[in-house]
Structures are given as structure tokens and as C-alpha cells.
Design a protein around this motif. Structure first.
Motif, PDB file in Angstrom:
ATOM      1  N   CYS A 183       0.836  -1.213   0.000  1.00  0.00           N
ATOM      2  CA  CYS A 183       0.000   0.000   0.000  1.00  0.00           C
ATOM      3  C   CYS A 183       0.861   1.251   0.000  1.00  0.00           C
ATOM      4  O   CYS A 183       2.039   1.221   0.376  1.00  0.00           O
ATOM      5  CB  CYS A 183      -0.890   0.015   1.248  1.00  0.00           C
ATOM      6  N   PRO A 238      -4.515   1.124  -0.687  1.00  0.00           N
ATOM      7  CA  PRO A 238      -4.124   0.013  -1.561  1.00  0.00           C
ATOM      8  C   PRO A 238      -3.845   0.483  -2.990  1.00  0.00           C
ATOM      9  O   PRO A 238      -4.535   1.374  -3.500  1.00  0.00           O
ATOM     10  CB  PRO A 238      -5.350  -0.909  -1.544  1.00  0.00           C
ATOM     11  N   CYS A 288       0.680  -1.978   5.402  1.00  0.00           N
ATOM     12  CA  CYS A 288      -0.529  -2.795   5.568  1.00  0.00           C
ATOM     13  C   CYS A 288      -0.167  -4.009   6.425  1.00  0.00           C
ATOM     14  O   CYS A 288       0.153  -5.075   5.902  1.00  0.00           O
ATOM     15  CB  CYS A 288      -1.038  -3.224   4.187  1.00  0.00           C
TER      16      CYS A 288
END
Ligand code: FE2
Length: 324
Positions: free
Chosen positions: A262, A268, A308
Motif C-alpha cells: 500500500c 491500496p 498494511c
């Protein structure tokens, strides 16, 4: 793998599974898995699904190594976070107020022993009442499944007595018998009844809706009383609209990995999902159905994560509006 190449023991186990899930479901699964294996043998690419683009891991691996980021990305996959999520559900029986579901998704267990050790350490001692696994036990979408099953056997003692699972797009139907031998109930468009204090909730589970499209929401809901509170397990959030209209109270899923790689702020780059980005991670709602998409505890395509962190989640179910 062709049917004739399976051992007598595996043929017998799949024959028993056929009686349970139906001939068409088993044939659809085995047929598509065979196509996938053949595609890998021929080294053909298959663009509609990112995870099936064979050159992608090598390209990304080279890029990250050049940038000096591979080591950091691999280290990030071991920093598994425990997240707690409270969700208020309509029709939740009083006996289930405060019921805790430990949720693991996208385990991709055969990535390596350091990850399995980190995952066991993360779930060890986490208090919960039942455990749910929303698919993707294997790192790749094809190839041997036995290493992932061996790692699952090592993890299993830490998941508690009641464990339910669904298969993801990385999983073969051949995993169902060994998983059930470990005491994991695999829901193949099926449901299970959980009882407590003379009351019940239902756990329904559908087969993968992303690649195999073998999900049967109607079949999974069959036999569940209309007034019951039902938690749906799905590998992917993609059938969220259909699930909501089927009357499920809560949908637990994964698949997106929250992007896995990300931008800063956890944005994302890709989610490999047809569902809206709002459903790519964490809690969400559609109509009367509540949902939660885990970013997953593992990684796939590449064993790295950036911005992430992987997660295991404890969902605490509480009665909405006092449960009236
Ligand atoms: Fe996954």
C-alpha cells in the motif's frame, strides 16, 4: 491432477465429499483446478486475475531487490497485529451476547516456517469462543497442497475446539478431507448450528466466489430458520449484495489483503476484487448486513507487505439495540 492420478484413499474421500456437496460442485472445482494446473505447466498467463499472471512475482521481486526493500517487506509479514472489532447484530440471541469469533484469513501457510511460527505466537492464548478461517491456505494458486496442510496441523491446536472454514481462490477441493481430519469443519455452501444456553446462531459458508465462482448462497442458507441470526463466511467480499439480500446478519471475508502493498496511509494500489474499495478492509455495512474484510494474516504473490500490517481479528458479537 486427473482423477486417475489420485490415490485410492483420496478418491474415496472425494467420493464421500461428492455425496455431501453434489456432483456438479465437485466437478466444477476439480475441472477448473485441472485447467489451472495445465496453464501453469504450459506457462500461460491468465490476465483476468492478478494472482494468475505468472511473470508478476519475478518482476516485483526484482524491483523490490533493486530498491533494497525486500528485507523490510518480508519483516513486515511477521508483524501480525491482533485487532478487536465489536459488532452489533439484530436477532442475536441473549446467550450469544459477547460471543467472540477469532477470524483468520488469507493464511498462505506454506510461505515459510518463520511466518507459521509468528502466526502461532500471535494467536496463542487469544481468548475466543469459536474460530473462523476465510480461505487461502496455500501460497500459490496451484501445486502441492500438503505443505500448507502440514502447517495448518501445527496451527490447529491453538485455534480452540470449534473451527469453521471456507476455501479461497488459492485452495484446492482436495484440502477438504485433510482439513476435516484436523477437526476443521469446511463449509462448502453449507451451514452449522452453534448452540449456547438453549439458543442458537448459524455459521454459513460459501465456496470461493472470486476465481472458481463455486459459491452457492441459496444452498448455504437452506435449512436456516428465517428468524435466525446467521454469520456468513466467504473468502471474498465480492458477493456482498446478494448476501445482504439473503438475510445474513454478518459477512466475514478476506481475499483483498487490504492491498498488501500500500501507499503511505494504507491506501491500496490494487485489491484484486470487484467489490468497492470501501469493502477492501475493516468493518462495513450494506443494507441491514454488517461486514468485515480482514486484510489477512499472510501474503501472496510476493512474501512482502508495505503500509498494511497483517492481522488476526477477534469479533465480539453484541445485541443491537439491546437485542429487542
Ligand atoms: Fe489471499
Amino acid at each position: 491432477m486427473k482423477w486417475s492420478e489420485l490415490s485410492d484413499e483420496e478418491q474415496a474421500a472425494l467420493e464421500r465429499l461428492r455425496l455431501r456437496i453434489g456432483r456438479a460442485h465437485l466437478l466444477q472445482r476439480l475441472g477448473l483446478e485441472g485447467e489451472d494446473e495445465a496453464r501453469v505447466r504450459r506457462r500461460r498467463t491468465h490476465f483476468p486475475h492478478l494472482e494468475n499472471w505468472l511473470a508478476l512475482p519475478a518482476v516485483l521481486h526484482g524491483l523490490l531487490t533493486l530498491l533494497g526493500l525486500r528485507g523490510r517487506g518480508r519483516g513486515n509479514t511477521l508483524r501480525i497485529e491482533l485487532r478487536r472489532h465489536e459488532v452489533a447484530l439484530e436477532r442475536l440471541p441473549a446467550a450469544f451476547d459477547g460471543f467472540r469469533l477469532l477470524h483468520l484469513s488469507d493464511l498462505h501457510l506454506d510461505v515459510g516456517q518463520p511466518f507459521v511460527a509468528a502466526l502461532i505466537e500471535r494467536v496463542r492464548g487469544v481468548e475466543h469462543d469459536a474460530c473462523v478461517l476465510t480461505g487461502d491456505f496455500r501460497f500459490r494458486t496451484s501445486g502441492p497442497h500438503q505443505p500448507a496442510m502440514a502447517a495448518l496441523a501445527a496451527l490447529r491446536p491453538h485455534l480452540g475446539p470449534r473451527v469453521f472454514a471456507v476455501l479461497g481462490n488459492h485452495d484446492t477441493v482436495r484440502m477438504v478431507p485433510p482439513m476435516e481430519a484436523l477437526g476443521i469443519q469446511v463449509l462448502m455452501n453449507e451451514s452449522a448450528r452453534l448452540e449456547r444456553g438453549g439458543e442458537a446462531v448459524y455459521i454459513a459458508g460459501i465456496d470461493d466466489a472470486h476465481y472458481f465462482r463455486a459459491h452457492g448462497l441459496h444452498k448455504a442458507a437452506d435449512g436456516i430458520p428465517a428468524e435466525a441470526c446467521t454469520v456468513l463466511l466467504s473468502h471474498t467480499p465480492e458477493p456482498y449484495r446478494q448476501a445482504a439480500h439473503c438475510g445474513f446478519a454478518l459477512m466475514l471475508c478476506g481475499h483483498t489483503h487490504g492491498g498488501q502493498i500500500c501507499l503511505p496511509g494504507g491506501i491500496p494500489i490494487l485489491t484484486d476484487s470487484d467489490a468497492p474499495r470501501a469493502l477492501a478492509r475493516g468493518p462495513w455495512r450494506y443494507g441491514r448486513m454488517r461486514g468485515y474484510t480482514s486484510v489477512g494474516c499472510g501474503s501472496s504473490i510476493l512474501d512482502v507487505r508495505f503500509n498494511c500490517r497483517p492481522e488476526v481479528t477477534v469479533h465480539r458479537l453484541v445485541r443491537a439495540g439491546g437485542g429487542a
